[in-house]
Design an enzyme around this catalytic site. Structure first.
Site, PDB file in Angstrom:
ATOM      1  N   ASP A   8       0.827  -1.208   0.000  1.00  0.00           N
ATOM      2  CA  ASP A   8       0.000   0.000   0.000  1.00  0.00           C
ATOM      3  C   ASP A   8       0.866   1.264   0.000  1.00  0.00           C
ATOM      4  O   ASP A   8       1.623   1.520   0.921  1.00  0.00           O
ATOM      5  CB  ASP A   8      -0.874  -0.060   1.268  1.00  0.00           C
ATOM      6  CG  ASP A   8      -1.754   1.158   1.471  1.00  0.00           C
ATOM      7  OD1 ASP A   8      -1.839   2.011   0.575  1.00  0.00           O
ATOM      8  OD2 ASP A   8      -2.384   1.236   2.554  1.00  0.00           O
TER       9      ASP A   8
ATOM     10  N   HIS B 214      -3.674   4.472   6.717  1.00  0.00           N
ATOM     11  CA  HIS B 214      -2.590   3.891   5.921  1.00  0.00           C
ATOM     12  C   HIS B 214      -1.239   4.051   6.610  1.00  0.00           C
ATOM     13  O   HIS B 214      -1.002   5.019   7.329  1.00  0.00           O
ATOM     14  CB  HIS B 214      -2.555   4.555   4.539  1.00  0.00           C
ATOM     15  CG  HIS B 214      -3.828   4.370   3.777  1.00  0.00           C
ATOM     16  ND1 HIS B 214      -4.058   3.297   2.959  1.00  0.00           N
ATOM     17  CD2 HIS B 214      -4.970   5.109   3.752  1.00  0.00           C
ATOM     18  CE1 HIS B 214      -5.285   3.382   2.441  1.00  0.00           C
ATOM     19  NE2 HIS B 214      -5.848   4.482   2.900  1.00  0.00           N
TER      20      HIS B 214
END
EC number: 3.1.-.-
Lengths: 561, 561
Positions: B206, B379
Site C-alpha cells: 500500500d 494507511h
C-alpha cells in the site's frame, strides 16, 4: 451568536462624525478584496481585486467585487488606495476605472508599476497615480492617510492608517511579520506601536492564516533547502513559483549563481513582472546569469535552470505543458529536477497533483511543499497576530481577508489578548464607527460579478446553473416542423443529443409519441407554439428519465413552416 | 528512468511456471483497486473497487476498473479475494458478477457482510461466499491462499499471501501498523516475519501514505481530544465521519456515554453499516445510548449527539443540509459543536470548507483535523513501511494503491532498506514473476469505465469532452427550415442559446447572414443538408467568437419541409 446577519436591512443614515465601512469583497472569501470607507459624504476605497473562479463558476474568467452600492456615487470617491500588487488587491481596478477613469490611484512604486501594465492592457491611458512610500502622509478630502511598511510575499506592500473626524483606522492589507526578510524591510511594528499609543479606533486585520498556529517561517529558510536541491541535481532544474514572488525568484537566482547555472524565465507573466521588478531595483539580477529560454537548451543540462509559471497546475501553463511533454522547446528528461516553490491553493489540489504525477511519470524528481520546505506563506499566523494585537491594542477589530472560518479565528485571537469589541461582517454588511464604537448597522446588496469573455456582469447565477446542468447532464434538442395550414406535423422530430452516448436509433421509439402529442394539440385547435413545445418536453423528458435515469436539459423547438 | 512505459506492447506468452500480475485499477490512482494474478492459465483477482469521479468526470456516478483484459476469460477466474470492505476495494464487485455471477467471493466476515448489502441492492441473490479469517489457508485452483490480519480504518481487514509454483506473493491490501488498535487486532508482523523467513518473492504494498514521514498516530489518541471537545460543549454535538469507520464511531459512542449524552445516527449509509457492525459484534453499543434521530430533538441540547455522514462536504449529505439549515429535523443553533472526524480527500477541499463556513456562519463551533487531532489516517506512513520491508525482506516489490508520486515514494523506501528490485507499474502494465525475478513485460489496454445513470461503459471521453465544453461555454442551436421545392429558406433561423446571457435581440444581426449563406448554397444547386449545416456553423461561429469572444458548442440543424 450567529454571524450571518440574516435580519439586517438597509443601514440607517450615518450619524454626523461617524465613519462607515462597507466591504464589497474579500470578507467571506479569499480574493477580490475591496473596502469602502465613508466619512462626511465622501468615499475612500482600499483595494480593488479579483477573485479567481472555482468549479462552481464554470467558464467564468474572473469574479469582480460588486460596485453597485457605490455606482451612483463614484464622484464622491476621493481615492483608491492599493496596498500591494497582487491580483486579488489590484485586479479589478481597470473595471472600476471604466466607470470613472480619473479616480486617484494611491500605492507604492512597485504596486503602481504592476498596476500600470494591467491598465495599459485595458487601454486605460491616463490614470491619476499618486506614488507613496512608508512614512508618507497624504490627504484626500477628509481622509488623512499615513502609510506603514508591511512584509508580504511581494515587495513594497503597505498598511494604511486612515484618520478622519471619526478616529484612527488602521488597515493592515495582506501582511506577515517575517523578522529576517530578504530585503530587510520588516513590518514596521514601531509605527504600529506609535499608532497604538495615539489610539487605534478600528483595526482591520488580515485573517488568511489566523487558523495556523505559531509563526510563519522566514522566507530566508528556503535558501538552504534550494541549495540542497541544487547540490543533488545533476541535470536540468525547473522551478515553478508565483510570477509576482520577487523574493522567491531572487533566492532561486542566487542559488543558481552559487551552483554555476544559467537561468531563463518561462511564462508571459513571469517574464513581464520580473522585468518590472528588475527595472525598479526590487530584483537584483547577478551579471551573466540570465539567458533566453530557447538558448538555455544549448547549455549542458547541469547548467540549466528554468523559472516558470504554472505552480497551481493551470492546464495551459508552461509547467503543465512540460509535464505533458507538449511544450514547444522544453523537453523533460528522466533525471530532471522540478521544484514547486509555491503554496497549494485549496481547490487546485487535483490539478497540481496531476502535474506532479505527470512529471514523476517521465522520471523527474519533484520537490514540493509536501516533501521539502520550498514554500512559506505570505500571511501572519496566529502567533504574529497576537503580537500585533498586543502592540496596537485597538478599541475595535474587524477581521478582513478570508472565509468566515478565518475571520472567526482571527477575531478569537483579538479577544484572547483583551480586545473588547470584535465585529464580524461579510461582503455587503455595513459597519459604522460612531463615537469610538464599531457595530454592524445594516446590509447592502452585493453579489458576484462575473467577467465572461467580453461580458461583465451579464452572466448570472441562472446562466451558471444552466452550465452546470449542461456540464453534468448534457442536452437533448427536439425539432418539430408544423404545417399550420394543414394542421399537422410536416417534418421531424429531429432529435440531437450531446453529452451522452445515445445513438440516433435510441430515439426511434420516442419519435412517434412526440408527433402524436403535437398532432393531438393541433387537432384540438391549438396554435400556441409554447404549448406544443411543452408537450414535446414532457414526452421526451418522461421517456429519458424512465429509460436512461438521466435528466438532461431539454430544448423543444416547434417551427411553423 | 521513465515510469510511463510508452514503448510497451502486448506482453509475450507467460513462460511455464511464471506468475503474471495485471493491475486493472488502483495503480496510478487512489481508488478502483483490482489486480489479476495468472498462473498456469488460471486467474485470481484481488479486490474489485470503484473510483469516485472528480471534476474531470462531470455527471459520472462511478468509475469502474476496465474488465476488458479478462472479459474473454471469466471462466478461468478461480476466485475474487476482497481484502476489506471499503468501496474502493469492493464497490465494483456487482458489475463483475453481472458478467459471471458465480465467481467465488473470498473475504472476512465484515467484508462479506458489507458486500452482501451491496449485492442485494443490485439484486444479485446467490453469491458464492467463502468466509475466511486471519490464519486460514484455502486453495482455489493453483492458488494457495493464506490470510494475515492487518489493521486499517475499517475492522477485519486482511492481507493475503498467494502461493503458486512461481513463488510466494504477499499483498498487504490497505493497511497500517497501529500498535494500540481499539480492538487489539494488530497487523500480524509475526506472520509477516514467518512469510519473510519462507521467502517472499513479490511484495505488493500500500503506497497511499508513503510520502508521509514518520508513523501514523494511533486511533486511540483521538479519544482524549473528543473527550475535551465534549467537555467544552454545552449544547448539541454533531460528529461527521466515514460511514464505515466502526472504531471512530465506537470512540464517539463511548465518549457520549461518559458525558451522559444520547446518540442518533443520521445518513442512510451510517445507519446501515453500523447496524451490520453491531449485529456482527464489531461495534459495541452501550445500553440505552442510542435513540432515533427524530426523538433526539426532544432531549435538552446538552444531551444530544448526532453521528452523521457528509464529512467530505457532499452537497446532498445530512451535514451539508444542516450547514444550509435545510435539514428536515436537525436545526443548527448558535453554540452547537460540529466535529469533522475525518480526512480531507484531495479535491474535496472547497466542498468541505463550504460546509465549515456554513456551520460557522450560524455560530457553530467547528472542530476538524485542521485545528484538532480528530482524525488519523488508515494507511501506513513511511516509518511503518520501513519496518515492513525490514521484516519481510522481499526479493521484489511492486508498490500498489496510489498515484505515481505515492508509488515512487514507496519504492524509494524499499530501496533504502536494501530491496534490490522494485518494479513500477500503472494500470494495465503487466508484471511477470519468473524464476524469482519480477519485471515489466508488456501492457494491455485499459481505460476508465464510467457508470452514468443506467449506462455502464457507454459514456466515453468524447461525451465527457462535450460535457466540459457545454459546462464552460454553453451552446447555440440554430434551426433553419428549407423548402426544397422552392429552393430557399422557408422558416428560421430560430436561434436558441443556453449558458449565456444573450437575449433574442442579440442574434438579430446574424439571422440574415445565416439565411443568405443557406440560400447561396441552394442557389448553387446544393441539396446536401450537411453542407448547409456546416455553412450555418461557420457563419454563427465566426460571429460569436468575434463579437463575444466565446466558443460555445454550435448545433446547426437544417430541416427540409
Amino acid at each position: 451568536m450567529s454571524h450571518s446577519h440574516p435580519e439586517l436591512g438597509t443601514p440607517p443614515e450615518l450619524p454626523a462624525g461617524g465613519l462607515r465601512v462597507t466591504p464589497l469583497g474579500g470578507l467571506g472569501e479569499v480574493g477580490r478584496n475591496m473596502t469602502v470607507f465613508e466619512y462626511d459624504g465622501r468615499l475612500l476605497i482600499v483595494d480593488c481585486g479579483v477573485l479567481f473562479p472555482d468549479e462552481h463558476h464554470p467558464g467564468v474568467d474572473l469574479i469582480l467585487p460588486d460596485f453597485t452600492p457605490i455606482r451612483g456615487r463614484l464622484d464622491d470617491v476621493e481615492a483608491l488606495v492599493l496596498t500591494h500588487g497582487h491580483e486579488d488587491h489590484i485586479g479589478a481596478t481597470p473595471y472600476l476605472l471604466r466607470e470613472r477613469e480619473d479616480i486617484p490611484l494611491v500605492g507604492s512604486e512597485l504596486t503602481l508599476a504592476l498596476l500600470g501594465g494591467k491598465l495599459r492592457e485595458h487601454r486605460l491611458k491616463q490614470p491619476a497615480y499618486h506614488k507613496v512610500a512608508e512614512g508618507d502622509r497624504i490627504s484626500f478630502g477628509p481622509f488623512d492617510l499615513e502609510f506603514v511598511a508591511v512584509n508580504h510575499s511581494i515587495p513594497d506592500a503597505l498598511a494604511v492608517a486612515i484618520r478622519t473626524g471619526a478616529g484612527l483606522v488602521l488597515h493592515t492589507g495582506d501582511f506577515k511579520m517575517d523578522q529576517l526578510p530578504l530585503d530587510g524591510r520588516i513590518t514596521d511594528l514601531r509605527a504600529f506601536a506609535r499608532l497604538g499609543e495615539e489610539g487605534v479606533d478600528l483595526f482591520l486585520t488580515d485573517s488568511t492564516n489566523a487558523e495556523v498556529p505559531g509563526f510563519t517561517t522566514a522566507e530566508k529558510k528556503i535558501t538552504p533547502v534550494l541549495d540542497q536541491v541544487f547540490r543533488e541535481a545533476d541535470q536540468r532544474i525547473i522551478v515553478a513559483c508565483f510570477a509576482s514572488h520577487v523574493h522567491r525568484v531572487q533566492q532561486i537566482l542566487d542559488t543558481a549563481v552559487a551552483h554555476d547555472r544559467k537561468v531563463a524565465f518561462v511564462g508571459r507573466s513571469m517574464v513581464r513582472n520580473m522585468g518590472v521588478a528588475r527595472d525598479l531595483g526590487y530584483l537584483t539580477i547577478p551579471p551573466g546569469v540570465m539567458v533566453e529560454a530557447k538558448e538555455l537548451a544549448d547549455l549542458p543540462p547541469e547548467r540549466q535552470v528554468l523559472i516558470s509559471t504554472g505552480s497551481q497546475g493551470e492546464p495551459m501553463s508552461a509547467l503543465a505543458r512540460i509535464a505533458n511533454r507538449s511544450h514547444n522547446f522544453v523537453h523533460l528528461e528522466s533525471g530532471d529536477t522540478v521544484v514547486l516553490a509555491s503554496s497549494l491553493i485549496p481547490g487546485n489540489e487535483n490539478a497540481v497533483y496531476r502535474v506532479i504525477n505527470g512529471l514523476s511519470r517521465w522520471g523527474a524528481r519533484v520537490v514540493h511543499k509536501g516533501n521539502a520546505l520550498v514554500h512559506v506563506s505570505g500571511h501572519a499566523s496566529a502567533g504574529e497576530l497576537l503580537y500585533c494585537y498586543n502592540i496596537v491594542r485597538p478599541r475595535n477589530v474587524l477581521p478582513v481577508h478570508g472565509e468566515i472560518r478565518h475571520m472567526l479565528a482571527n477575531g478569537a485571537l483579538a479577544q484572547q489578548v483583551g480586545v473588547e469589541n470584535v465585529v464580524y461582517a461579510e461582503d455587503g454588511v455595513v459597519v459604522d464607527l460612531v463615537e469610538g464604537h464599531a457595530s454592524v448597522t445594516g446590509k447592502v446588496d452585493v453579489g458576484y460579478v462575473f467577467v465572461d469573455g467580453q461580458s461583465i456582469g451579464d452572466v448570472t447565477e441562472a446562466e451558471l446553473k444552466d452550465r452546470r446542468i449542461l456540464g453534468e447532464e448534457g442536452f437533448i434538442s427536439v425539432i418539430v416542423v408544423v404545417d399550420s395550414v394543414a394542421g399537422k406535423v410536416s417534418a421531424g422530430p429531429e432529435i440531437h443529443a450531446r453529452g451522452h452516448a445515445w445513438r440516433d436509433e435510441d430515439f426511434e421509439a420516442i419519435k412517434q409519441p412526440i408527433v402524436d402529442a403535437v398532432n393531438g394539440l393541433l387537432a384540438e385547435g391549438t396554435d400556441d407554439t409554447y404549448q406544443m413545445q411543452q408537450a414535446v418536453r414532457r414526452t421526451i423528458g418522461r421517456w429519458v428519465s424512465g429509460t436512461h435515469r438521466r435528466r438532461p436539459m431539454i430544448i423543444p423547438v416547434v417551427v411553423e413552416a
